[in-house]
Design a protein around this motif. Sequence first.
Motif, PDB file in Angstrom:
ATOM      1  N   SER A  46       0.819  -1.226   0.000  1.00  0.00           N
ATOM      2  CA  SER A  46       0.000   0.000   0.000  1.00  0.00           C
ATOM      3  C   SER A  46       0.846   1.265   0.000  1.00  0.00           C
ATOM      4  CB  SER A  46      -0.950   0.000   1.198  1.00  0.00           C
ATOM      5  OG  SER A  46      -0.201   0.049   2.396  1.00  0.00           O
ATOM      6  N   GLU A  47       2.060   1.200   0.537  1.00  0.00           N
ATOM      7  CA  GLU A  47       2.921   2.393   0.567  1.00  0.00           C
ATOM      8  C   GLU A  47       4.190   2.171  -0.259  1.00  0.00           C
ATOM      9  OE1 GLU A  47       3.679   3.627   4.565  1.00  0.00           O
ATOM     10  OE2 GLU A  47       1.569   3.562   5.092  1.00  0.00           O
ATOM     11  N   ASN A  48       4.148   1.195  -1.147  1.00  0.00           N
ATOM     12  CA  ASN A  48       5.325   0.834  -1.920  1.00  0.00           C
ATOM     13  C   ASN A  48       5.245   1.520  -3.289  1.00  0.00           C
ATOM     14  OD1 ASN A  48       7.197  -0.510  -3.561  1.00  0.00           O
ATOM     15  ND2 ASN A  48       7.061  -2.379  -2.311  1.00  0.00           N
ATOM     16  N   GLY A  49       5.968   2.621  -3.458  1.00  0.00           N
ATOM     17  CA  GLY A  49       5.930   3.412  -4.684  1.00  0.00           C
ATOM     18  C   GLY A  49       6.329   2.621  -5.914  1.00  0.00           C
ATOM     19  N   ASP A  50       7.380   1.785  -5.786  1.00  0.00           N
ATOM     20  CA  ASP A  50       7.825   0.981  -6.930  1.00  0.00           C
ATOM     21  C   ASP A  50       6.725   0.031  -7.387  1.00  0.00           C
ATOM     22  OD1 ASP A  50      10.407   2.012  -7.239  1.00  0.00           O
ATOM     23  OD2 ASP A  50      11.188   0.729  -5.636  1.00  0.00           O
ATOM     24  N   TYR A  51       6.053  -0.577  -6.406  1.00  0.00           N
ATOM     25  CA  TYR A  51       4.992  -1.528  -6.730  1.00  0.00           C
ATOM     26  C   TYR A  51       3.813  -0.808  -7.392  1.00  0.00           C
ATOM     27  CZ  TYR A  51       1.286  -4.966  -6.210  1.00  0.00           C
ATOM     28  OH  TYR A  51       0.262  -5.833  -6.468  1.00  0.00           O
ATOM     29  N   LEU A  52       3.363   0.297  -6.781  1.00  0.00           N
ATOM     30  CA  LEU A  52       2.196   1.027  -7.303  1.00  0.00           C
ATOM     31  C   LEU A  52       2.494   1.608  -8.685  1.00  0.00           C
ATOM     32  CD1 LEU A  52       1.087   2.837  -4.018  1.00  0.00           C
ATOM     33  CD2 LEU A  52       0.046   0.830  -5.095  1.00  0.00           C
ATOM     34  N   TYR A  53       3.675   2.211  -8.839  1.00  0.00           N
ATOM     35  CA  TYR A  53       4.043   2.758 -10.148  1.00  0.00           C
ATOM     36  C   TYR A  53       4.137   1.637 -11.180  1.00  0.00           C
ATOM     37  CZ  TYR A  53       6.781   4.322 -14.077  1.00  0.00           C
ATOM     38  OH  TYR A  53       7.203   4.574 -15.355  1.00  0.00           O
ATOM     39  N   GLY A  54       4.769   0.530 -10.800  1.00  0.00           N
ATOM     40  CA  GLY A  54       4.957  -0.592 -11.716  1.00  0.00           C
ATOM     41  C   GLY A  54       3.633  -1.161 -12.195  1.00  0.00           C
ATOM     42  N   LYS A  55       2.673  -1.319 -11.279  1.00  0.00           N
ATOM     43  CA  LYS A  55       1.361  -1.851 -11.662  1.00  0.00           C
ATOM     44  C   LYS A  55       0.663  -0.886 -12.630  1.00  0.00           C
ATOM     45  CE  LYS A  55      -0.458  -5.156 -10.180  1.00  0.00           C
ATOM     46  NZ  LYS A  55      -0.509  -6.524 -10.701  1.00  0.00           N
TER      47      LYS A  55
END
Length: 163
Positions: A46-55
């Motif tokens: 939920s607070e992981n920028g790399d994950y959110l941006y990547g998705k």
Amino acid sequence: MSNTTPNYITPVGWQALKDELYQLVNKERPEIVQIVNWAASNGDRSENGDYLYGKRRMREIDRRIRFLTKRLEAAQVVDPETREATDQIFFGATVELLRGNGEEQTVRIVGVDEIDTARHKISWTSPLARALLKAREGDEIVFHGPEGREEIEVLSVAYVKIE
């Protein structure tokens, strides 16, 4: 574009779409998948920028892949170099014009996926191209453009490779 309108495209335009699709499928998407997998392994998403941006980036890539695939499937490649010689304007023509203001202009009539006004490539569905289609060398046409009514003379029509 509706399904009834053909997707005319020049060989160069078709290759550019194929190259972009290849780049997305074989380079960008696999890189983003790696980043998302790495980011997911780091825990709280939920607070992981790399994950959110990547998705988000992966959704954009997938959307573009679907779009390019559909455009290529619908494409009708028309090579201006192999066209029968004519002085009439059709798709793929390179046309020299004398505009109403006295300026000479060259336009190349290409597919909607190839528009590049800086290189004088206009879509065959654009108002100017539609006004020019079927006109011949030496004809004067009346174009109703953004600046109003304009008389345009067709100086020459050629079917040459469009880069």
